[in-house]
Design an enzyme around this catalytic site. Structure first.
Site, PDB file in Angstrom:
ATOM      1  N   CYS A 129      -0.396  -0.698 -14.398  1.00  0.00           N
ATOM      2  CA  CYS A 129      -1.502   0.039 -15.020  1.00  0.00           C
ATOM      3  C   CYS A 129      -1.210   0.557 -16.432  1.00  0.00           C
ATOM      4  CB  CYS A 129      -1.947   1.163 -14.097  1.00  0.00           C
ATOM      5  SG  CYS A 129      -3.659   1.711 -14.397  1.00  0.00           S
ATOM      6  N   GLU A 142      -2.943  -1.399  -7.804  1.00  0.00           N
ATOM      7  CA  GLU A 142      -2.340  -0.076  -7.733  1.00  0.00           C
ATOM      8  C   GLU A 142      -3.123   0.768  -6.724  1.00  0.00           C
ATOM      9  OE1 GLU A 142      -0.837   3.378 -10.838  1.00  0.00           O
ATOM     10  OE2 GLU A 142      -2.696   2.318 -11.293  1.00  0.00           O
ATOM     11  N   LYS A 150       6.786   2.853 -11.539  1.00  0.00           N
ATOM     12  CA  LYS A 150       5.946   2.978 -12.736  1.00  0.00           C
ATOM     13  C   LYS A 150       6.557   3.955 -13.740  1.00  0.00           C
ATOM     14  CE  LYS A 150       1.162   4.258 -13.950  1.00  0.00           C
ATOM     15  NZ  LYS A 150      -0.116   4.739 -13.366  1.00  0.00           N
TER      16      LYS A 150
END
Length: 268
Positions: A157, A40, A113
């Site tokens: 993440c 990321e 995301k």
């Protein structure tokens, strides 16, 4: 299939970060990797979160996307290009987008995301929603290699903490997780959460992290890792820049699902 995670310690200079990413991609490809994952924020770990907004590219155009497309094509690999900041619906936010390129350099999938990080501890504070526009759709991508087809589930993440997202991926063979976990949360939760996602979905999990002390003062946990469908570590890279190389085997996925058919036993 041989796969790779390119762990980085990205800084504030986009050109330098791209150069590092391409060098790591080339190294992984030369070692036989067919699927390569970046972390990321690989292209930019800025002094201010607003710098991501300023650097955001239009989807399908921009120097970072062009560089990653070219890297995948030149190396002839499938590339999960960590996350790239893309333009959002307003000029106050950006989209933290994971773009997958095929060996021809074409976009094979894009995942935005969904879960945005919130954290408060002493002087360490994060609230991604202030500058990041959340995604809403889970994504998988089918990749073709010399060994056959693989179903890859995409995540980023903070998504790791939400098992319901991974259930919606519908039994992938591999889950990829580009990440920039903080040292504090990573030390406590990184390993058990990754193992849980691998065990409960009976698949490989390849997590590719930022790992070290960044120019902006941020400290990331690193520990890029490949975990197999039984929850065992296949390979791990602790801190610093480097390439984690490992093998995934379809037979290992089948074995785990045959001896413990938990996915078939689901009732909800």
């Amino acid at each position: 299939m041989r796969i790779a995670a390119c762990q980085m310690v990205s800084g504030t200079n986009i050109d330098e970060n791209i150069h590092t990413a391409k060098s790591l991609i080339d190294s992984a490809a030369q070692s036989g990797a067919e699927l390569v994952v970046l972390p990321e924020y690989f292209s930019l770990m800025p002094a201010s979160d607003k710098d991501w907004v300023a650097a955001a590219e239009t989807f399908g155009d921009g120097p970072v996307q062009k560089a990653m497309s070219q890297a995948a094509k030149e190396a002839q690999i499938w590339l999960v290009a960590g996350t790239i900041p893309l333009k959002a619906n307003d000029d106050q936010h950006f989209i933290d987008a994971c773009i997958v390129y095929n060996p021809s350099g074409e976009v094979a999938a894009r995942y935005d995301k969904i879960h945005l990080f919130q954290f408060e501890r002493s002087e360490e504070h994060y609230e991604e929603a202030q500058t990041t526009q959340a995604g809403h759709e889970v994504k998988t991508v089918a990749i073709e290699t010399w060994e056959g087809a693989w179903k890859v589930g995409l995540s980023v993440c903070f998504d790791l903490r939400f098992p319901e997202l991974f259930r919606k991926l519908d039994t992938p063979d591999i889950i990829t997780l580009p990440a920039a976990f903080t040292s504090f949360t990573g030390r406590a939760h990184w390993d058990p959460l990754l193992r849980a996602r691998a065990i409960e979905n009976q698949c490989y999990v390849l997590a590719c992290a930022q790992g070290g002390n960044h120019e902006n003062g941020r400290q990331t946990w690193g520990h890029s890792i490949l975990i197999d469908p039984w929850g065992a570590t296949v390979a791990e890279l602790t801190q610093g820049e480097g390439v984690l190389l490992a093998e995934v085997q379809a037979s290992r996925i089948k074995q785990a699902r045959d001896i413990l058919p938990a996915l078939k036993s689901r009732t909800l």
